[in-house]
Design a protein around this motif. Structure first.
Motif, PDB file in Angstrom:
ATOM      1  N   ALA A   1       0.835  -1.209   0.000  1.00 27.76           N
ATOM      2  CA  ALA A   1       0.000   0.000   0.000  1.00 27.76           C
ATOM      3  C   ALA A   1       0.869   1.259   0.000  1.00 27.76           C
ATOM      4  CB  ALA A   1      -0.942  -0.005   1.198  1.00 27.76           C
ATOM      5  N   GLU A   2       1.947   1.240   0.799  1.00 31.86           N
ATOM      6  CA  GLU A   2       2.865   2.396   0.878  1.00 31.86           C
ATOM      7  C   GLU A   2       3.618   2.595  -0.436  1.00 31.86           C
ATOM      8  OE1 GLU A   2       3.766   4.833   3.278  1.00 31.86           O
ATOM      9  OE2 GLU A   2       1.768   4.229   3.926  1.00 31.86           O
ATOM     10  N   VAL A   3       4.107   1.477  -0.982  1.00 31.74           N
ATOM     11  CA  VAL A   3       4.835   1.527  -2.260  1.00 31.74           C
ATOM     12  C   VAL A   3       3.947   2.150  -3.338  1.00 31.74           C
ATOM     13  CG1 VAL A   3       5.821   0.113  -4.128  1.00 31.74           C
ATOM     14  CG2 VAL A   3       6.364  -0.414  -1.754  1.00 31.74           C
TER      15      VAL A   3
ATOM     16  N   ASN B   1      -9.701   3.278 -12.038  1.00 29.93           N
ATOM     17  CA  ASN B   1      -9.214   2.094 -11.331  1.00 29.93           C
ATOM     18  C   ASN B   1      -8.320   1.274 -12.253  1.00 29.93           C
ATOM     19  OD1 ASN B   1     -10.544   2.418  -8.773  1.00 29.93           O
ATOM     20  ND2 ASN B   1     -12.465   1.960  -9.827  1.00 29.93           N
ATOM     21  N   VAL B   2      -7.295   0.655 -11.655  1.00 36.38           N
ATOM     22  CA  VAL B   2      -6.357  -0.178 -12.408  1.00 36.38           C
ATOM     23  C   VAL B   2      -6.177  -1.510 -11.671  1.00 36.38           C
ATOM     24  CG1 VAL B   2      -5.086   1.782 -13.385  1.00 36.38           C
ATOM     25  CG2 VAL B   2      -4.364   0.815 -11.170  1.00 36.38           C
TER      26      VAL B   2
ATOM     27  N   GLY C   1       1.408   7.108  -6.616  1.00 36.03           N
ATOM     28  CA  GLY C   1       0.143   7.756  -6.978  1.00 36.03           C
ATOM     29  C   GLY C   1      -1.046   6.827  -7.097  1.00 36.03           C
ATOM     30  N   TYR C   2      -0.972   5.664  -6.420  1.00 33.85           N
ATOM     31  CA  TYR C   2      -2.081   4.697  -6.456  1.00 33.85           C
ATOM     32  C   TYR C   2      -2.628   4.464  -5.053  1.00 33.85           C
ATOM     33  CZ  TYR C   2       0.054   3.503 -10.981  1.00 33.85           C
ATOM     34  OH  TYR C   2       0.591   3.554 -12.248  1.00 33.85           O
ATOM     35  N   ILE C   3      -3.948   4.414  -4.940  1.00 36.10           N
ATOM     36  CA  ILE C   3      -4.582   4.071  -3.663  1.00 36.10           C
ATOM     37  C   ILE C   3      -5.034   2.619  -3.780  1.00 36.10           C
ATOM     38  CG2 ILE C   3      -6.475   4.592  -2.063  1.00 36.10           C
ATOM     39  CD1 ILE C   3      -6.409   7.466  -3.548  1.00 36.10           C
TER      40      ILE C   3
ATOM     41  N   SER D   1      -6.667  -4.393  -6.868  1.00 37.84           N
ATOM     42  CA  SER D   1      -7.207  -3.234  -7.593  1.00 37.84           C
ATOM     43  C   SER D   1      -6.603  -1.995  -6.934  1.00 37.84           C
ATOM     44  CB  SER D   1      -8.729  -3.191  -7.520  1.00 37.84           C
ATOM     45  OG  SER D   1      -9.140  -2.891  -6.203  1.00 37.84           O
ATOM     46  N   ALA D   2      -6.554  -0.904  -7.675  1.00 39.17           N
ATOM     47  CA  ALA D   2      -6.049   0.362  -7.119  1.00 39.17           C
ATOM     48  C   ALA D   2      -6.659   1.510  -7.906  1.00 39.17           C
ATOM     49  CB  ALA D   2      -4.524   0.417  -7.186  1.00 39.17           C
TER      50      ALA D   2
END
Length: 274
Positions: free
Chosen positions: A4-6, A37-38, A11-13, A28-29
């Motif tokens: 999650a931190e990486v 979403n990606v 720029g992804y949640i 998913s992010a």
């Protein structure tokens, strides 16, 4: 640093878990930059087998960076962290995969299947023209976008076709893919023409699309091979299919590799299915 931190730093949640294996997972992010979403495939190289790290992962990364086609899942970025994790960020198949779709809804009406299969066949034509083979064509590797368009994914077994000094294709020897979608020559361990193998798998995919079931039962490989080699394709009596559709499937599920269709013949099939 956790995933999650990486991802946050790029720029992804991070969102939900989409799938998990022994050394890879897919999350998913949400991308701030892309405003959508990606999907993020996270591979832990410390847990992965050597064969995968030396052969299959480099090929997958090379192919994903190379292929650009509307019916192939888009790759946004690939990066690696110092602790040995590879992150592959791609387009998200928001409607899930084709197998889920068929499990929920049953067999696909022939007119809809025709459109989906045409998209898939065009993606394979694009790959084959680049001398790239997929070698793992199956319903789970066909994602659907919001309009239910086909998006080919998972290039983990893909490779560039090798040629000898005379320009002839060097036969493949690696068993790739799932037994249910594998051509008889591959199941028998015979060195095979990789493009011709992709065509067999296409035939299995089209059969599943229009019948909602597998053409062969892979719980008994010996029995399955016998049926394949006798060129027996049993269509369910409950399904009303056009002669053209059945003929195309029958010609793709051709055990004689010299008579199996190539991708151009699939797209220009004289029965007129496509």
């Amino acid at each position: 640093m956790d995933d999650a931190e990486v991802l946050k730093k790029r720029g992804y949640i991070m969102g939900i878990n989409l799938g998990e294996g022994s050394y890879a997972k897919v999350k998913s992010a949400y991308s701030d930059r892309l405003k959508c979403n990606v999907a993020v495939k996270i591979i832990d190289k410390r847990k992965a087998p050597r064969d995968f790290l030396e052969r299959f992962l480099p090929r997958e990364i090379e192919m994903l960076a190379r292929v650009k086609h509307p019916c192939i899942i888009k790759t946004y970025e690939i990066f690696e962290t110092s602790d040995g994790k590879v992150y592959i960020v791609t387009e998200l198949g928001v409607q899930g995969d084709l197998l889920e779709f068929i499990k929920k809804r049953g067999a696909i009406p022939e007119d809809v299947a025709r459109k989906m299969f045409y998209q898939l066949a065009n993606a394979i034509k694009y790959c084959h023209e680049l001398d790239i083979v997929h070698r793992d064509l199956k319903c789970e590797n066909l994602l659907l976008d919001k309009e239910y368009n086909i998006k080919l994914t998972d290039f983990g077994f893909s490779k560039r076709v090798a040629r000898d000094e005379d320009g002839r294709v060097v036969l493949s020897k690696t068993f790739c893919g799932s037994a249910a979608y594998a051509a008889p020559e591959v199941l028998q361990g015979i060195p095979y023409q990789p493009k011709v193998y992709d065509i067999w798998s296409l035939g299995v995919v089209l059969f599943i699309m229009v019948c909602g079931s597998m053409p062969y039962d892979d719980s008994n490989i010996k029995k399955m091979l016998k049926l394949q080699k006798e060129h027996r394709v049993h269509f369910p009596r409950s399904k009303v299919l056009s002669v053209e559709c059945k003929d195309l499937i029958y010609r793709m599920l051709q055990p004689d590799v010299s008579r199996r269709l190539c991708i151009d013949e699939v797209l220009m099939h004289d029965s007129g299915f496509l």
